[in-house]
Design an enzyme around this catalytic site. Structure first.
Site, mmCIF file in Angstrom:
data_model
loop_
_atom_site.group_PDB
_atom_site.id
_atom_site.type_symbol
_atom_site.label_atom_id
_atom_site.label_comp_id
_atom_site.label_asym_id
_atom_site.label_seq_id
_atom_site.Cartn_x
_atom_site.Cartn_y
_atom_site.Cartn_z
ATOM 1 N N HIS A 298 0.727 -1.238 -0.077
ATOM 2 C CA HIS A 298 0.010 0.234 0.076
ATOM 3 C C HIS A 298 0.836 1.412 0.131
ATOM 4 O O HIS A 298 0.350 2.149 -0.279
ATOM 5 C CB HIS A 298 -0.904 0.009 1.262
ATOM 6 N N ASP B 244 0.233 -7.690 1.462
ATOM 7 C CA ASP B 244 0.667 -6.162 1.390
ATOM 8 C C ASP B 244 2.192 -5.843 1.587
ATOM 9 O O ASP B 244 2.530 -5.053 2.251
ATOM 10 C CB ASP B 244 -0.006 -5.460 2.549
ATOM 11 N N GLY C 108 2.999 6.662 7.494
ATOM 12 C CA GLY C 108 4.222 6.975 7.398
ATOM 13 C C GLY C 108 5.398 6.036 7.666
ATOM 14 O O GLY C 108 6.205 5.839 7.073
ATOM 15 N N ASN C 109 4.990 5.384 8.903
ATOM 16 C CA ASN C 109 5.790 4.266 9.303
ATOM 17 C C ASN C 109 5.315 2.712 8.577
ATOM 18 O O ASN C 109 6.271 1.945 8.753
ATOM 19 C CB ASN C 109 5.316 3.743 10.777
ATOM 20 N N SER C 110 4.441 2.889 7.679
ATOM 21 C CA SER C 110 3.991 1.645 6.988
ATOM 22 C C SER C 110 5.399 1.221 6.160
ATOM 23 O O SER C 110 6.034 1.948 5.378
ATOM 24 C CB SER C 110 3.149 2.061 5.931
ATOM 25 N N GLY D 68 -10.181 -23.667 -3.387
ATOM 26 C CA GLY D 68 -11.789 -23.265 -3.102
ATOM 27 C C GLY D 68 -12.295 -23.745 -1.932
ATOM 28 O O GLY D 68 -13.574 -23.488 -1.810
#
Lengths: 239, 701
Positions: B86, B116, B206-208, B258
């Site tokens: 992200h 992510d 911002g730490n991401s 599935g």
């Protein structure tokens, strides 16, 4: 003065349903005025895409309004859409069409806006559309003036969903301002109903209603139209 | 940083952290406080990176640029760095600030929305510092215990690289089920495979993508989310495996079965296994004969057990990590009776296709993937899913209009395969002429199939719309409120002159700043409210240019008569000569006389005014602002808009690396460097994938 105005308004409202308020505007001459202007008032639809000066984001606006014909080449007048009159807004795309009574849509472009009057002037994108359709210009006559309490007939169209026939409304002149020449009415309008032509009982165009219970005189609109250089329009219009 | 909740009281904490965090001399400030912390920080600090990303996100039928900031950690000497999807997964322009302050461009190697995570690679060829990179050491997140001290490193709110300290609060952090919060990236539920490390080291947006570090100086997690005061980091063992695959394969290979697993219901007699909540149609599980309600006990020889929601991510990872095409044995219970089934896995594609914009259609669309087609109950992946529509676009103007969520299935008689096919058909259509021409389009909205006509062609030139020419007073006014009239000791009525345009008719007639205008052409001026001023201007504009208006004024209490010849209002008289540059995303206009008057600019200042700076464009990225005056471009003066236009077009033609603008902002001047990225073969530098050696071997899946 306020009490007087309130009394006049109350009396008019009470009289309107009986038709008395329309004075000399009889069903016969109303019908005649309507017939005479079938090709003078149309409905404008479309969208405007613009970059907002405040948030620097792109926005879109849907336009739905009445237009009146100013000349036989399809020059038309309409109430201006907000962003078009704002000098801080960057217009990205204007996509406007005038809906004709036969259901076709005629593309038009904006050639001039006036934020003071809240009016824009539109020209046909393609000149040949002026030959394909009938554009009956309204007679803008500076000599025609209304007086206080005169009855006036307003003509307007709505979009296709409500049928495209001209509809009418009777209003009384509530007050007259001389400089600039402006009329005040005892009735308000709905969105999309700016720049509606107001006729007197003799069928003469007196003014164009701006949609805020006021109307501008022919005199002011003629000044505005004079600013459009017709040859320049024709030159820049794609064949 | 994905903020799940953002209480207002954290504003105070934010201020505190910004004040407390030193700019760049981080390591030095920690000396003498806690040696263990200082040592751990020193181990990782040089691998810490602040990322500024220009991403493209759909909006109004376009892929709009957005500027964002995040963090990352260098994991190889070849310049690979690990961050969140992200932060950089949609990045078109990525810039990284290293520990020493140097800014280096990076490219997106690959990203994985499901976890992510994303891998970037620094453009080391352009790095000025000759020192070798110092990759962080990746530790073992399985070895963490609740209560362990951890350090969150990154760039909170885009400020300089920073460190905060906390303890591990939870090793099985999940989105709370009662809150209905779910973390979705590109249609993937991140929480279905990730169980975060919860910690209380303060982190902010911002730490991401920044590392969570233990006191051994090893990365144990990648920060991703915030739940109020609790941070959540992706365990490094998972991140290491994903990073390895992204670097070596450019994607993470996963299997699809599935099977939709659930925790066992409370009334279940069996105290083991996984409840099969659902079996997707036409899936390997359906082919194997698995049914909803079955209790899965073993999968490929491994005992499986999902008692609580926190157990699900591990189960899902087990299913997905099966080699594609492998036949596995399932042992299950159905109505209490044991059951053995064989299941052959298939490759699991992405949940959603990549988004692309089609300006001619005024839309952003994406391919259908197997999963997204299945979600829409479609039998195949043919067609184009419309994800964003511009209001004034060709498809919005069609009757009926095509809306976001519709699937276009046929264009001009051609069955539409995918976005690439639609792009090819569009190019073919445009080759026949750029004027808008009708195209018949079939599209599906749910199960309903519509037909419409789209007028497709190039967007017409921007309209040139004139403004009505009107006269003006060549002066500016202020309403005289009753309070103001009383304070000034004058009667009510009138307007104060606040500015007289130099060199214009009002000044020539003798009007001065501070005069009180009481009559215009014999009529008293009533101007008590702020909005009355506009009416007064409007009144003047109704005269004709050249009309001589008679003004009665009060100056220092003394009446005075002036006759002012009305000139054309500067607002409408001056042609702004706007120029819009699509490459640098800015609009320039002439420095008009009116703007010179308001800014008090002497005639010696020669430049062009910056009318607009688009969000996320190169100009905004460089720090240019609306209202700036560009005095020179690459050292060449720009007195006219046409000069600026020519210089910017020249920069585009030669694809210059930097365009340096000399700018006046208020009383100050400054240089602004525009650094656009051009689609050139040079980009290949970064395209050469150098296989790195990770600082510790990847864990088993």
């Amino acid at each position: 003065m306020n009490i007087y105005a309130t009394c006049v308004r109350t009396v008019l409202v009470l009289m309107l349903p009986t038709g008395i308020a329309c004075g000399q505007l009889t069903p016969q001459n109303i019908e005649s005025i309507v017939k005479q202007h079938e090709n003078s008032i149309f409905f404008l639809t479309g969208t405007i895409r613009y970059l907002c000066g405040q948030c620097t984001q792109e926005h879109s606006l849907r336009v739905m309004n009445n237009v009146v014909v100013a000349n036989a080449q399809g020059l038309m007048l309409a109430g201006t859409a907000g962003p078009l009159a704002d000098p801080e807004v960057e217009i990205r795309q204007v996509n406007l069409q005038v809906l004709m009574p036969d259901g076709t849509e005629v593309p038009v472009r904006v050639v001039l806006t006036d934020e003071d009057l809240g009016v824009m002037i539109l020209a046909l994108e393609k000149l040949e559309d002026a030959k394909r359709h009938v554009f009956q210009p309204l007679t803008l006559n500076v000599a025609v003036h209304a007086q206080q309490l005169d009855p006036l007939l307003l003509l307007r169209r709505h979009d296709q969903a409500t049928g495209y026939a001209l509809s009418t409304a009777c209003v009384r002149v509530h007050a007259v301002e001389t400089r600039p020449r402006r009329l005040y009415f005892s009735s308000g309008f709905r969105p999309g109903e700016s720049l509606l032509p107001c006729f007197d009982a003799a069928g003469q165009l007196v003014a164009l209603a701006l949609g805020d219970q006021t109307a501008v005189s022919s005199e002011e609109l003629l000044d505005l139209i004079a600013q459009i250089e017709q040859p320049a329009i024709e030159q820049s219009t794609s064949p | 940083m994905k903020t799940v909740r953002w209480p207002a009281q954290f504003a105070l904490l934010f201020l505190w952290i910004v004040v407390w965090l030193p700019g760049s001399g981080m390591i030095g400030t920690l000396e003498g406080s806690d040696p263990a912390v200082a040592w751990a920080v020193e181990q990782t600090y040089r691998s810490l990176v602040r990322i500024t990303a220009v991403s493209e996100v759909p909006g109004s039928g376009r892929l709009e640029k957005q500027l964002g900031a995040g963090s990352g950690v260098i994991i190889s000497e070849q310049g690979h760095l690990l961050t969140n999807h992200h932060v950089a997964g949609r990045g078109t322009r990525l810039r990284c600030r290293l520990y020493d302050g140097e800014e280096v461009e990076a490219r997106l190697v690959a990203s994985d929305a499901l976890t992510d995570l994303a891998i970037l690679q620094l453009d080391l060829m352009r790095r000025k510092n000759p020192e070798r990179l110092e990759p962080a050491r990746l530790g073992d997140s399985e070895g963490l215990r609740v209560g362990d001290v951890v350090l969150a490193m990154g760039s909170p709110a885009g400020v300089s690289q920073s460190v905060t300290k906390g303890i591990v609060s939870n090793l099985q952090l999940m989105m709370p089920t009662f809150s209905r919060a779910e973390l979705w990236e590109e249609g993937e539920a991140v929480g279905s495979v990730v169980r975060w490390i919860g910690h209380d080291a303060v982190i902010f947006p911002g730490n991401s993508g920044g590392p969570l570090v233990n006191l051994e100086g090893e990365v144990v997690g990648i920060n991703e989310i915030v739940f109020g005061s609790l941070g959540g980091a992706i365990p490094v063992n998972l991140a290491r495996e994903v990073a390895h695959q992204l670097i070596h394969r450019g994607r993470v290979e996963r299997s699809w079965t599935g099977i939709e697993g659930q925790p066992r219901p409370r009334n279940q007699q069996e105290n083991r296994g996984v409840l099969v909540g659902g079996v997707l149609p036409e899936s390997p599980a359906a082919a194997a004969g698995l049914e909803p309600g079955d209790i899965l006990l073993e999968y490929d020889g491994q005992i499986v057990d999902v008692r609580i929601p926190e157990d699900l991510p591990a189960f899902n990872r087990l299913l997905m990590s099966t080699p594609v095409g492998r036949t596995v044995e399932l042992r299950a219970l159905r109505d209490g009776q044991p059951l053995t089934l064989d299941l052959t896995t298939e490759a699991r594609g992405k949940a959603q296709g990549e988004e692309r914009e089609l300006p001619e259609w005024g839309m952003v669309g994406r391919d259908l993937t197997r999963l997204s087609a299945m979600e829409r109950q479609r039998h195949n992946t043919e067609g184009v899913l419309v994800t964003s529509v511009g209001l004034a676009s060709a498809i919005a103007m069609a009757k009926p209009p095509i809306l976001s969520g519709d699937v276009m299935v046929e264009v001009g008689g051609h069955t539409l395969r995918n976005m690439a096919h639609l792009q090819a058909l569009t190019a073919e259509h445009l080759q026949q002429g750029s004027e808008r021409r009708p195209v018949l389009v079939k599209f599906d909205r749910g199960r309903v199939r519509y037909l419409t006509v789209v007028h497709l062609g190039n967007e017409p030139d921007r309209p040139a719309i004139a403004r009505a020419r009107r006269p003006g007073l060549s002066a500016e006014l202020q309403a005289l409120s009753p309070d103001l009239a009383q304070a000034l000791g004058v009667g009510r009525g009138g307007a104060l002159v606040t500015l007289v345009y130099p060199g214009r008719s009002a000044e020539r007639a003798g009007l001065r700043q501070g005069d009180l205008l009481v009559k215009l052409d014999g009529d008293s001026v009533r101007c008590e409210r702020t909005e009355d001023v506009e009416d007064l201007y409007s009144l003047v504009r109704r005269y004709r240019v050249g009309h001589r208006i008679e003004c009665e004024i009060l100056r220092d209490g003394n009446p005075l008569a002036l006759s002012i010849e009305l000139e054309e209002d500067l607002q409408t008289a001056e042609d702004r000569q706007r120029y819009r540059d699509e490459t640098f995303d800015l609009t320039l206009e002439r420095l008009t006389e009116l703007s010179r008057i308001h800014r008090n600019l002497p005639s010696t200042v020669s430049g062009v005014n910056v009318a607009q700076v688009d969000t996320g464009g190169w100009a905004q990225l460089a720090g240019l602002r609306g209202g700036d005056i560009i005095l020179a471009i690459d050292g060449k003066p720009t007195g006219q808009v046409s000069e600026a236009e020519a210089l910017l077009q020249q920069a585009r033609a030669v694809q210059t690396r930097q365009v340096v603008l000399f700018v006046q902002r208020g009383i100050r001047t400054l240089f602004v460097e525009l650094e656009p990225s051009w689609p050139s073969p040079e980009a290949a530098l970064s395209a050469s994938v150098v296989t790195p050696e990770l600082t510790s071997p990847p864990s088993s899946p």
